[in-house]
Write a protein that holds these residues in place. Structure first.
Motif, mmCIF file in Angstrom:
data_model
loop_
_atom_site.group_PDB
_atom_site.id
_atom_site.type_symbol
_atom_site.label_atom_id
_atom_site.label_comp_id
_atom_site.label_asym_id
_atom_site.label_seq_id
_atom_site.Cartn_x
_atom_site.Cartn_y
_atom_site.Cartn_z
ATOM 1 N N ALA A 13 0.912 -1.139 -0.019
ATOM 2 C CA ALA A 13 -0.097 0.034 -0.018
ATOM 3 C C ALA A 13 0.795 1.443 0.061
ATOM 4 C CB ALA A 13 -0.938 -0.114 1.385
ATOM 5 N N ASN A 55 -3.761 3.594 -4.722
ATOM 6 C CA ASN A 55 -4.494 2.964 -3.574
ATOM 7 C C ASN A 55 -6.070 3.444 -3.365
ATOM 8 O OD1 ASN A 55 -2.485 1.328 -2.648
ATOM 9 N ND2 ASN A 55 -2.068 2.618 -0.775
ATOM 10 N N TYR A 56 -7.027 2.938 -2.781
ATOM 11 C CA TYR A 56 -8.124 3.375 -2.597
ATOM 12 C C TYR A 56 -8.483 2.376 -1.164
ATOM 13 C CZ TYR A 56 -10.318 -0.482 -5.093
ATOM 14 O OH TYR A 56 -10.743 -1.689 -5.845
ATOM 15 N N GLY A 57 -10.121 2.566 -0.926
ATOM 16 C CA GLY A 57 -10.508 1.892 0.295
ATOM 17 C C GLY A 57 -10.206 0.657 0.569
ATOM 18 N N LEU A 58 -10.101 -0.191 -0.642
ATOM 19 C CA LEU A 58 -9.824 -1.534 -0.314
ATOM 20 C C LEU A 58 -8.697 -1.971 0.413
ATOM 21 C CD1 LEU A 58 -10.317 -4.598 -1.064
ATOM 22 C CD2 LEU A 58 -8.734 -3.952 -2.905
ATOM 23 N N ASP A 59 -7.379 -1.214 0.198
ATOM 24 C CA ASP A 59 -6.247 -1.331 0.975
ATOM 25 C C ASP A 59 -6.278 -1.181 2.007
ATOM 26 O OD1 ASP A 59 -4.503 -1.980 -1.817
ATOM 27 O OD2 ASP A 59 -5.698 0.015 -2.142
ATOM 28 N N GLN A 60 -7.176 0.165 2.520
ATOM 29 C CA GLN A 60 -7.379 0.647 3.904
ATOM 30 C C GLN A 60 -7.990 -0.553 4.736
ATOM 31 O OE1 GLN A 60 -9.484 3.929 3.342
ATOM 32 N NE2 GLN A 60 -8.051 4.902 2.172
ATOM 33 N N ALA A 119 -6.026 -3.577 5.368
ATOM 34 C CA ALA A 119 -4.951 -3.546 6.667
ATOM 35 C C ALA A 119 -5.673 -3.374 8.178
ATOM 36 C CB ALA A 119 -4.504 -1.998 6.463
#
Lengths: 209, 379
Positions: free
Chosen positions: B132, B139-144, B147
């Motif tokens: 990320a 990046n977008y919401g998926l990576d957040q 994590a």
């Protein structure tokens, strides 16, 4: 469905609450409690520090930033806020050694799977929101990578803003793709030679070439 | 005056005692790790898939002078965001990029199937964070969310059920019977943190939208549907149904703002979670963000009671495959007994109720058990 999905067990049958016995378990228990409080503050710190924010909120963020950043919990979660807006795309014209031209755009729906499409989409969105020196660096990064992918000698980049169509436009016979909804900003023309030279000038530690 | 002080002191002590009791009961009651184990499979799959997709354009996104050049990372991420945005990619030499990527895939795969889960969960978190930060501008919401959920799966013993670790334990056991999984404090802490984090996410998303006038005038969802770059289907026909899009707008923001408060209420919880699942499914279907939508829904598992959830999955496995595919009957019955410690159920409870496919006879068993003074939670 039971009325309480987490507390299905009646009070008399609840598993016992943990009670530390002895000095070290008690110390550990205190530390654990402190960490829980710290973690809660940390996950709150990132969203509350998004502008507009108070000095207290920014102070909380600055204090907890190392912890939050190491764990990549530094996200504001302001999805589609304050308003859903139009979007940015990158248009480009590649010029090959033999003089042929190739036009392209990203993101485009030919990029599959959809997750990869969104990766490209985020690149163009980020470029649209950047300014100053960082924007210049990013433009060159995009130009270099697109040239490298295609083996082109020269590239012209354009940023395309696609404004959202209002409901009234659609009802009057318009479409989401009407020409006047697009605003194009030239980003520059670059040659592969200068792009590869500027790349070598930068300190490099990793490469997936 | 002295009497008033005494009353005040007593009331304050009572109040602090109540707060302390509620806090300890919230965080420090051991919880069965079944829900977390299911979440490990789901999130593990998503983390593995995300890593796999990065590999399709590894050069473009991870090259030192690619889309996310190190010059950009050094100038913006490390200076503006701070020096703690660590990624192992900063130190991976050129020749090792592909081997490291394949190793990351192997780690996330092991995490998904629950092999050496304690270690691979932590390593998977490092993988998620490193990818990320290195490819920050893609990046977008998926990576957040990846994590966040992986972090909590590191805390809980998420390999306790439905894992290769568990299967190996069974193979190693002298009598071939699976050892009983004990409820743990770590599971409860991880579960509570996930729940709280979801409350923060939705509250932040909701309050952020309050600044926007389109969320007030009801046109926000139309604007979302009218974004050609996001949409998967042509939804322009919705322009003729203004009340529908306005209602979706108001419902969305009301739901986001109230999630943090209503999800704790037993009666409201199923509705709130179903609405959330509907919203995320819609995001996947209409805006093409399936991965993000699913990942958000995966976290909802922590809001389900693990024992009930286990029984429901057991039931579906039995009806679909004819036998229990989740656990052996001994450990499930033992688990039920553990949660009814004061009135332990007889050994035939599992056989008579949970494994009984005939509703009439199973209900009769429940009635018999109740007559004998046993508690059959959830039935």
């Amino acid at each position: 469905m039971n009325s309480n999905m987490t507390n299905t067990i009646s009070d008399s049958n609840k598993p016992e609450v943990y009670r530390p016995q002895g000095l070290w378990p008690k110390v550990g228990f205190v530390v654990l409690n402190l960490w829980i409080v710290l973690h809660i503050l940390a996950i709150i710190a990132a969203p509350v520090s998004v502008s507009p924010s108070s000095s207290v909120e920014r102070g909380l963020w600055r204090t907890l930033a190392p912890y939050v950043q190491v764990l990549y919990q530094n996200n504001g979660f302001h999805f589609f806020a304050p308003n859903p807006e139009g979007s940015n795309s990158i248009r480009y014209v590649l010029e090959y050694e033999d003089g042929t031209l190739e036009r392209g755009k990203f993101p485009n729906k030919q990029i599959k799977p959809r997750l990869l499409y969104h990766r490209y989409f985020m690149l163009s969105e980020n470029l649209g929101q950047m300014n100053g020196e960082l924007r210049e660096i990013m433009i060159r990064d995009f130009a270099r990578q697109l040239c490298r992918d295609a083996g082109a000698e020269r590239i012209t980049l354009l940023l395309e803003w696609h404004e959202l169509a209002l409901r009234e436009r659609i009802m009057a016979g318009g479409s989401l793709y009407d020409e006047d909804l697009y605003e194009v900003t030239p980003l520059g023309t670059f040659t592969w030679d200068e792009l590869s030279k500027s790349s070598k000038e930068n300190v490099a530690t990793t490469s997936a070439r | 005056m002295g009497r008033t002080v005494q009353i005040l002191e007593r009331e304050c002590r009572n109040y602090i005692g109540q707060v302390s009791k509620t806090w300890t009961e919230f965080w420090f009651i051991p919880r069965d790790p079944f829900s977390m184990s299911v979440m490990r499979i789901l999130v593990g799959w998503m983390v593995f898939y995300t890593t796999l997709i990065w590999g399709m354009r590894l050069e473009a996104f991870f090259n030192v002078d690619g889309f996310n050049s190190m010059e950009m990372i050094n100038k913006n991420l490390l200076t503006n965001e701070g020096p703690f945005a660590f990624s192992f990619w900063y130190w991976v030499p050129e020749a090792w990029v592909y081997p490291v990527h394949y190793l990351s895939l192997a780690i996330t795969f092991c995490f998904m199937i629950g092999l050496y889960t304690r270690v691979t969960s932590i390593l998977s978190l490092i993988v998620v964070i490193s990818y990320a930060y290195r490819a920050r501008y893609a990046n977008y919401g998926l990576d957040q969310i990846n994590a966040i959920l992986t972090l909590y799966l590191c805390i809980a013993p998420s390999g306790a059920y439905l894992s290769v670790d568990r299967w190996l334990k069974k193979r190693r056991a002298a009598d071939g019977v699976l050892p009983v999984v004990q409820p743990t404090l770590a599971t409860n802490i991880a579960t509570r943190m996930t729940q709280l984090h979801y409350c923060v996410i939705y509250l932040a998303a909701g309050t952020g939208k309050l600044f926007g006038d389109t969320w007030w005038d009801g046109s926000a969802m139309w604007r979302g549907f009218a974004n050609a770059e996001y949409q998967s289907f042509d939804l322009t026909w919705l322009a003729y149904f203004q009340p529908i899009t306005e209602m979706i707008t108001h419902t969305t923001i009301a739901w986001e703002l109230s999630f943090a408060f209503l999800v704790w209420r037993p009666l409201a919880r199923p509705i709130i979670l179903l609405m959330g699942a509907g919203m995320h499914f819609g995001i996947g279907l209409f805006m093409g963000m399936w991965t993000f939508g699913f990942c958000m829904m995966f976290g909802y598992v922590t809001f389900l009671d693990p024992i009930k959830f286990k029984h429901v999955l057991e039931y579906f496995c039995r009806t679909s495959f004819g036998e229990s595919a989740l656990e052996n009957p001994d450990s499930l019955a033992e688990s039920s007994r553990k949660h009814n410690s004061k009135s332990p159920l007889p050994a035939d409870y599992h056989q008579g109720v949970l494994l009984d496919r005939n509703p009439e006879t199973s209900q009769k068993t429940i009635r018999d058990l109740k007559k004998q003074g046993y508690e059959t939670a959830g039935h």
